[in-house]
Write an enzyme that holds these catalytic residues in place. Structure first.
Site, PDB file in Angstrom:
ATOM      1  N   SER A 183       0.778  -1.244   0.000  1.00  0.00           N
ATOM      2  CA  SER A 183       0.000   0.000   0.000  1.00  0.00           C
ATOM      3  C   SER A 183       0.805   1.288   0.000  1.00  0.00           C
ATOM      4  O   SER A 183       0.363   2.285  -0.568  1.00  0.00           O
ATOM      5  CB  SER A 183      -0.937   0.024   1.218  1.00  0.00           C
ATOM      6  N   PRO A 185       2.910   4.554  -0.519  1.00  0.00           N
ATOM      7  CA  PRO A 185       2.563   5.524   0.527  1.00  0.00           C
ATOM      8  C   PRO A 185       1.072   5.814   0.682  1.00  0.00           C
ATOM      9  O   PRO A 185       0.705   6.692   1.433  1.00  0.00           O
ATOM     10  CB  PRO A 185       3.288   6.778   0.053  1.00  0.00           C
ATOM     11  N   GLY A 186       0.197   5.114  -0.039  1.00  0.00           N
ATOM     12  CA  GLY A 186      -1.231   5.231   0.229  1.00  0.00           C
ATOM     13  C   GLY A 186      -2.073   5.857  -0.852  1.00  0.00           C
ATOM     14  O   GLY A 186      -3.288   5.968  -0.686  1.00  0.00           O
ATOM     15  N   GLY A 187      -1.480   6.284  -1.959  1.00  0.00           N
ATOM     16  CA  GLY A 187      -2.272   6.928  -2.997  1.00  0.00           C
ATOM     17  C   GLY A 187      -3.329   6.018  -3.596  1.00  0.00           C
ATOM     18  O   GLY A 187      -4.489   6.408  -3.759  1.00  0.00           O
ATOM     19  N   LYS A 188      -2.949   4.790  -3.922  1.00  0.00           N
ATOM     20  CA  LYS A 188      -3.903   3.857  -4.524  1.00  0.00           C
ATOM     21  C   LYS A 188      -4.922   3.381  -3.488  1.00  0.00           C
ATOM     22  O   LYS A 188      -6.104   3.206  -3.806  1.00  0.00           O
ATOM     23  CB  LYS A 188      -3.154   2.676  -5.138  1.00  0.00           C
ATOM     24  N   ASP A 206       1.486  -3.186   4.181  1.00  0.00           N
ATOM     25  CA  ASP A 206       2.827  -2.935   3.661  1.00  0.00           C
ATOM     26  C   ASP A 206       3.833  -3.631   4.564  1.00  0.00           C
ATOM     27  O   ASP A 206       3.708  -3.588   5.798  1.00  0.00           O
ATOM     28  CB  ASP A 206       3.143  -1.441   3.577  1.00  0.00           C
ATOM     29  N   ASP A 233       4.345  -9.490   5.786  1.00  0.00           N
ATOM     30  CA  ASP A 233       4.738 -10.014   4.489  1.00  0.00           C
ATOM     31  C   ASP A 233       3.479 -10.564   3.821  1.00  0.00           C
ATOM     32  O   ASP A 233       2.854 -11.502   4.321  1.00  0.00           O
ATOM     33  CB  ASP A 233       5.788 -11.114   4.674  1.00  0.00           C
ATOM     34  N   ASP A 255       0.087  -3.932  -6.492  1.00  0.00           N
ATOM     35  CA  ASP A 255       1.025  -3.014  -7.147  1.00  0.00           C
ATOM     36  C   ASP A 255       2.414  -3.435  -6.664  1.00  0.00           C
ATOM     37  O   ASP A 255       2.908  -2.940  -5.661  1.00  0.00           O
ATOM     38  CB  ASP A 255       0.698  -1.571  -6.783  1.00  0.00           C
ATOM     39  N   CYS A 307       5.442  -0.433 -12.142  1.00  0.00           N
ATOM     40  CA  CYS A 307       5.929   0.747 -12.864  1.00  0.00           C
ATOM     41  C   CYS A 307       7.236   0.400 -13.564  1.00  0.00           C
ATOM     42  O   CYS A 307       8.154   1.212 -13.636  1.00  0.00           O
ATOM     43  CB  CYS A 307       6.092   1.942 -11.927  1.00  0.00           C
TER      44      CYS A 307
END
Length: 628
Positions: A183, A185-188, A206, A233, A255, A307
């Protein structure tokens, strides 16, 4: 989707000219070729010259040339050198709308426009990096999108256009159970909560404990209330010995950690990635994706994204996991169900690749999407890969799903750090909050929602709290909105409670006294400075829609401070009209009002002092974490 114009090469050097010449030799291979030199040699020369010109490791540049072809590889190398023309932000629809946010930022003379390439549900706006000036700043310093009142109050998140594509593909619905495996830093995660309208249950995990403070702060700032924060984990979620009662989510977002070769324009260090690093990342990605597909409900969906642009981290990972579906064997790394790749709900980018060095890949991988920086460098697009997979339920699972009730709470584990507050702790909370809010009303409405984890106090929705107690009670790091913490005292039966800025929006509904500041006063307050008679107090009230108070009745009052974001509210406005426009003011912190005058007149500045106790700046200064 190719850009209308090819991005220019930014460096005019001999190495760049050699790369261009090598590319021209390939374009005109029939006319320029040496009969004794094979075409593969010309491709190798181009890869080496491009790597030298743009600072790439040769083996990585060769991979891109082989994957994309010389022409598109050159466009990728050029796009990686393009300067940033805009900052992209995602509208937080839990607090505002894109149209309203555009108007508010435009009043700060920030040049804002809609992102045209990503779907509208992404809520992405583009803020130009040139010419943004504060309306009131005589020195015409640039206004930063990360320091506005709107940002600090959680109306938007700094987030690239490409990074909203996985959550759009996931398509979370209100009331569902969704797991975000990686997760921070939390944007998604915050975007998922917004698409769910803060309903259902969001599990945000995370593995890196050092990233949890930024993740938690962002979720609080953005007003996410349906979230359970985990620190584990993610591979262990499918292990019944570690998580004996872990739920089967309706949808999972993975992600995955990757080499970042799609964000080279923002992280030039990715130019030096080795194939060893790529293979190491792919090994972890396969484990995580297998876990997600084992964990999701039969018939549920998993969105896998990176990414990175390498084949090994994207299509090859999905292809490997699809091939590992069990067909009667006992391989421990194989899946227990069939998996299929679903079409995505957006058209940006290019179809997934269905071939590789080892041969053909599964044809359904064409349903994946690849986004390259040159698809929209003018809008700040990053390189991204998105795939949506569905776990096909077996006959036994379909029958079991009919017979078994979903989301059963089950037995609550005995050992846990998560508990309800005692009567003494409730009284400590009431006494601490009494000066600032109507704590009796707050506790009468919210007492059953309070949860303590270690010494931290949270307020969560009933559905989220019950879900956490039944499924992940021993592993919860945070739940809902953090309102404060208990500190140790010499008296065991006299706990000391201190509230935190993360609960500002929740507490604001129960405020006893409110003070409304103009923008200069708000800026001073946000940065921890006391507000003095150089600034303007626009209004002081004791009720959310009541009348203005005389300042003499507010001497030394504990107050919740609001920023007024619209200039037209400065003069000649009635209290009734003021409260008809709640989107024009936002709570920004707590303070103490000390008056120097004995009357309140709307048209005159008030000579007052406000001592700052705590402001939104305490959770807003997280810029180093907000580039995902």
């Amino acid at each position: 989707m190719a850009p209308r114009h090819r991005p220019p090469v930014t460096a005019d050097s001999a190495a760049v000219q050699m790369a261009v010449e090598a590319l021209n030799n390939l374009r005109n291979y029939r006319d320029r070729r040496d009969p004794r030199t094979p075409r593969s040699e010309y491709v190798r020369r181009f890869a080496e010259s491009a790597a030298k010109a743009f600072g790439f490791r040769t083996e990585l540049a060769s991979q891109f040339v082989a994957l994309l072809g010389p022409e598109n590889a050159m466009r990728l190398f050029q796009a990686s050198e393009m300067p940033q023309r805009c900052v992209s932000i995602r509208t937080n629809t839990l607090k505002t709308t894109a149209a309203t946010l555009k108007r508010e930022l435009a009043r700060r003379r920030m040049h804002v426009r809609d992102a045209s390439l990503v779907p509208a549900q992404g809520g992405v706006l583009l803020v130009s990096t040139e010419g943004n000036y504060s309306r009131r700043d005589s020195k015409r310093q640039k206004a930063s999108p990360g320091s506005t009142v709107e940002y600090l109050s959680g109306k938007y998140m700094l987030q690239t256009p490409s990074s909203v594509l996985p959550t759009i593909a996931l398509d979370p619905r209100p009331g569902e159970t969704v797991l975000d495996m990686c997760s921070a830093p939390g944007g998604k995660a915050a975007h998922i909560a917004a698409l769910m309208n803060n309903s259902g249950v969001l599990l945000a995990n995370d593995i890196n404990s050092r990233r949890l403070p930024a993740l938690s702060a962002n979720l609080h700032r953005l007003g996410v209330a349906n979230c359970i924060l985990l620190n584990s984990d993610a591979v262990r979620f499918a292990d019944s010995s570690s998580f004996p009662n872990f739920p089967r989510p309706d949808k999972i977002l993975l992600d995955a950690p990757c080499t970042g070769t799609g964000i080279i324009q923002r992280d030039p260090s990715a130019k030096n990635r080795t194939m060893r690093e790529v293979k190491r990342a792919a090994f972890l990605q396969k484990r995580l994706l297998r876990t997600a597909l084992e964990l999701v409900k039969p018939g549920g969906t998993v969105v896998y994204s990176t990414c990175s642009l390498t084949l090994e981290e994207n299509e090859a990972v999905v292809n490997s996991v699809m091939q590992s579906a069990k067909k009667g064997d006992s391989d421990k790394d194989s899946l227990s169900a069939e998996v299929k790749v679903l079409p995505l709900n957006f058209k940006l980018g290019h179809p997934g690749i269905t071939w590789g060095p080892s041969g053909a890949l599964h044809p359904s991988l064409r349903n994946c999407r690849r986004v390259y920086p040159y698809d929209g460098y003018e809008e700040g697009l990053d390189g991204f890969f998105v795939a949506k997979l569905q776990r096909v339920p077996t006959r036994k699972e379909l029958k079991r799903r009919k017979d078994k009730k979903s989301n059963s709470v089950g037995r609550i584990p005995a050992a846990s750090t998560m508990r309800v507050p005692t009567d003494e702790e409730i009284e400590a909370i009431r006494q601490t909050l009494e000066d600032f809010i109507d704590s009796t009303k707050f506790l009468s409405e919210r007492k059953e929602q309070l949860v303590i984890i270690d010494n931290r106090v949270y307020c969560s929705q009933d559905q989220v709290r019950i879900f956490a107690e039944g499924h992940v009670r021993k592993h919860v790091e945070a739940i809902g909105i953090k309102i404060g913490r208990f500190t140790s005292t010499t008296k065991p039966k006299a706990p000391r409670f201190s509230f935190e800025i993360t609960a500002l929006e929740l507490f604001a509904k129960y405020a006893r006294t409110r003070v409304y500041l103009d923008l200069p006063g708000s800026k001073s307050f946000l940065y921890g400075n006391n507000v003095n008679d150089e600034h303007r107090v626009l209004m002081v009230t004791r009720s959310e829609n009541g009348s203005a108070y005389l300042l003499e009745n507010c001497e030394n009052a504990s107050v919740i401070v609001y920023a007024v974001t619209h200039d037209s509210l400065r003069n000649n406005i009635t209290i009734e009209r003021f409260f008809e426009r709640p989107e024009k003011y936002v709570p920004i912190g707590f303070g103490f009002l000390k008056t120097q005058t004995k009357s309140f007149e709307d048209k005159q500045p008030h000579k007052v002092t406000i001592d700052t106790k705590i402001s939104l700046r305490n959770i807003g200064d997280l810029g180093q974490y907000l580039r995902a």
